[in-house]
Design an enzyme around this catalytic site. Structure first.
Site, PDB file in Angstrom:
ATOM      1  N   LYS A 125     -13.655  -4.640  -4.700  1.00  0.00           N
ATOM      2  CA  LYS A 125     -14.095  -3.351  -5.232  1.00  0.00           C
ATOM      3  C   LYS A 125     -12.946  -2.447  -5.598  1.00  0.00           C
ATOM      4  CE  LYS A 125     -18.067  -3.069  -2.520  1.00  0.00           C
ATOM      5  NZ  LYS A 125     -19.305  -2.448  -2.221  1.00  0.00           N
ATOM      6  N   LYS A 171       0.824  -1.211   0.000  1.00  0.00           N
ATOM      7  CA  LYS A 171       0.000   0.000   0.000  1.00  0.00           C
ATOM      8  C   LYS A 171       0.854   1.254   0.000  1.00  0.00           C
ATOM      9  CE  LYS A 171      -4.191  -1.950   1.925  1.00  0.00           C
ATOM     10  NZ  LYS A 171      -5.135  -2.020   3.026  1.00  0.00           N
ATOM     11  N   LYS A 211      -9.601 -11.979  -7.889  1.00  0.00           N
ATOM     12  CA  LYS A 211     -10.631 -12.087  -6.855  1.00  0.00           C
ATOM     13  C   LYS A 211     -11.624 -10.933  -6.905  1.00  0.00           C
ATOM     14  CE  LYS A 211      -9.269 -10.073  -2.454  1.00  0.00           C
ATOM     15  NZ  LYS A 211      -9.004 -10.256  -1.038  1.00  0.00           N
TER      16      LYS A 211
HETATM   17  P1  AMP Z   1     -11.512  -6.766   2.188  1.00  0.00           P
HETATM   18  O1  AMP Z   1     -12.632  -5.801   2.225  1.00  0.00           O
HETATM   19  O2  AMP Z   1     -10.994  -7.066   0.828  1.00  0.00           O
HETATM   20  O3  AMP Z   1     -10.441  -6.469   3.203  1.00  0.00           O
HETATM   21  O4  AMP Z   1     -12.139  -8.162   2.660  1.00  0.00           O
HETATM   22  C1  AMP Z   1     -12.772  -8.374   3.895  1.00  0.00           C
HETATM   23  C2  AMP Z   1     -12.857  -9.868   4.124  1.00  0.00           C
HETATM   24  O5  AMP Z   1     -13.526 -10.540   3.050  1.00  0.00           O
HETATM   25  C3  AMP Z   1     -11.492 -10.534   4.261  1.00  0.00           C
HETATM   26  O6  AMP Z   1     -11.542 -11.514   5.282  1.00  0.00           O
HETATM   27  C4  AMP Z   1     -11.258 -11.184   2.930  1.00  0.00           C
HETATM   28  O7  AMP Z   1     -10.465 -12.332   3.043  1.00  0.00           O
HETATM   29  C5  AMP Z   1     -12.687 -11.527   2.458  1.00  0.00           C
HETATM   30  N1  AMP Z   1     -12.775 -11.407   0.993  1.00  0.00           N
HETATM   31  C6  AMP Z   1     -12.664 -10.278   0.258  1.00  0.00           C
HETATM   32  N2  AMP Z   1     -12.817 -10.517  -1.064  1.00  0.00           N
HETATM   33  C7  AMP Z   1     -13.011 -11.851  -1.179  1.00  0.00           C
HETATM   34  C8  AMP Z   1     -13.232 -12.732  -2.289  1.00  0.00           C
HETATM   35  N3  AMP Z   1     -13.297 -12.294  -3.540  1.00  0.00           N
HETATM   36  N4  AMP Z   1     -13.397 -14.042  -2.042  1.00  0.00           N
HETATM   37  C9  AMP Z   1     -13.353 -14.493  -0.775  1.00  0.00           C
HETATM   38  N5  AMP Z   1     -13.158 -13.735   0.312  1.00  0.00           N
HETATM   39  C10 AMP Z   1     -12.986 -12.428   0.128  1.00  0.00           C
END
Ligand code: AMP
Ligand code: TRP
Length: 338
Positions: A204, A118, A201
């Site tokens: 957003k 980041k 994956k």
């Molecule tokens: P983030 O907002 O990307 O930090 O994600 C929040 C939580 O959702 C974390 O525990 C990630 O591992 C899970 N997560 C985010 N995107 C995905 C995805 N495409 N598939 C599975 N888990 C996800």
């Protein structure tokens, strides 16, 4: 021993970064939180302090935080079964955070890959110090509750390792104070990919949004997105992540939401074309999310009720966290106010 104390404790947190969670968040993380609340003494927090590192506008942060809580409840977290709270409601998080900062090496914190990624993208002048200490605040979130397990995605593995190191370091230096948590890394099977780019994956931050199914979007929008999902060459609905990433991703979503195995999911589409397949997946998704969205909106309309639930959660969390903080201060020689 009462049930409360004999069950293992889990703790996890999620950042309120948007007004809506997406299907990847749900199937990859939140669904497991829901399952664990029945078998474990579960603490879940919306980590609004961590979200300050993003620099959202005040009104945005406020709405995102409440929307996150409402969706977590609508998706199945039951405030009677788990302790659901907002991180900033429990001041001990910041207080233990400071203590742990005084035990963390500068080099050690500099090696956190998420920080490196980041900060490299933003450049050092635009990277806030809070992003650097982010994993240490996360360690405080976990150690305060004496959690045994921390259900998180693979990307959080290094932060859990740091938490374990800091807990062990503290215990060795000042006496047994913290439970050393284990990561509970959620299975990659639930990894949901972008509908437009099924090798990446669902997220957003890294896509246009056309391939992201949002929990709070209308059925019309989500049907349209699924109908426009990228599929693959050939005509058969088969699970093959290498040759057919698009179809496989849709099958994963279908199987997760219907609780069918992938094999059973494939059998539902024998002899059917991609068009029928996508329409069925779209219906399943939309019908699954419809009551969730309605419930979340209903909760958001009654802020007083939501506040009441959050107050109960904060009090339960605070009782545990304050005790750990006091023990920590005592162990280090900070004098009690009396
Ligand atoms: P983030 O907002 O990307 O930090 O994600 C929040 C939580 O959702 C974390 O525990 C990630 O591992 C899970 N997560 C985010 N995107 C995905 C995805 N495409 N598939 C599975 N888990 C996800
Ligand atoms: N860093 C985590 C993420 O981005 C969120 C988080 C903050 C967290 N504090 C936590 C996760 C404590 C588990 C436990 O997903």
């Amino acid at each position: 021993m009462s049930n409360e104390t004999s069950r293992e404790r889990v703790l996890s947190g999620i950042q309120p970064t948007h007004l809506s969670f997406h299907l990847g968040n749900y199937l990859g993380a939140i669904k497991q939180w829901v399952d664990l609340q029945s078998s474990h003494d579960a603490f879940y927090c919306v980590v609004d302090l961590h979200a300050l590192t993003i620099g959202a506008k005040p009104e945005e942060l406020r709405r995102r935080t409440l929307a996150s809580v409402a969706q977590l409840i609508a998706l199945g977290l039951d405030p009677e079964k788990c302790t659901l709270f907002i991180q900033s409601h429990v001041p001990a998080h910041n207080q233990l955070g400071w203590v742990l900062e005084c035990l963390t090496g500068f080099g050690e914190a500099s090696r956190m890959t998420q920080f490196k990624d980041k900060s490299q993208k933003a450049g050092s002048d635009r990277t806030v110090v809070g992003l650097f200490t982010y994993p240490i605040l996360q360690a405080a979130d976990i150690l305060l509750y004496q959690a045994h397990k921390v259900p998180v995605g693979e990307d959080q593995r290094q932060h859990i390792e740091l938490t374990r190191d800091l807990g062990q370091r503290f215990n060795a230096k000042f006496g047994e104070t913290f439970t050393i948590p284990e990561g509970y890394i959620l299975k990659a099977a639930a990894k949901i990919n972008d509908l437009q780019d099924p090798t990446a994956k669902m997220s957003k931050s890294s896509s246009s949004g056309a391939g992201v199914i949002e929990i709070m979007d209308s059925p019309e929008i989500n049907i349209k997105k699924i109908k426009s999902a990228v599929t693959d060459t050939g005509r058969e609905v088969l699970f093959d992540e290498q040759a057919k990433p698009g179809v496989s991703n849709l099958l994963s979503i279908y199987s997760a939401l219907t609780a069918k195995t992938i094999t059973a999911a494939q059998e539902d589409f024998i002899g059917k074309g991609y068009g029928d397949f996508k329409m069925t997946v779209a219906e399943v998704v939309v019908e699954y999310l419809r009551p969730v969205r309605e419930k979340a909106n209903e909760l958001l309309e009654d802020e007083a009720h939501l506040s009441k639930l959050l107050k109960i959660g904060a009090e339960k969390a605070d009782a545990v966290a304050s005790k750990t903080l006091r023990d920590t201060y005592d162990a280090m020689g900070l004098i009690s106010r009396g």
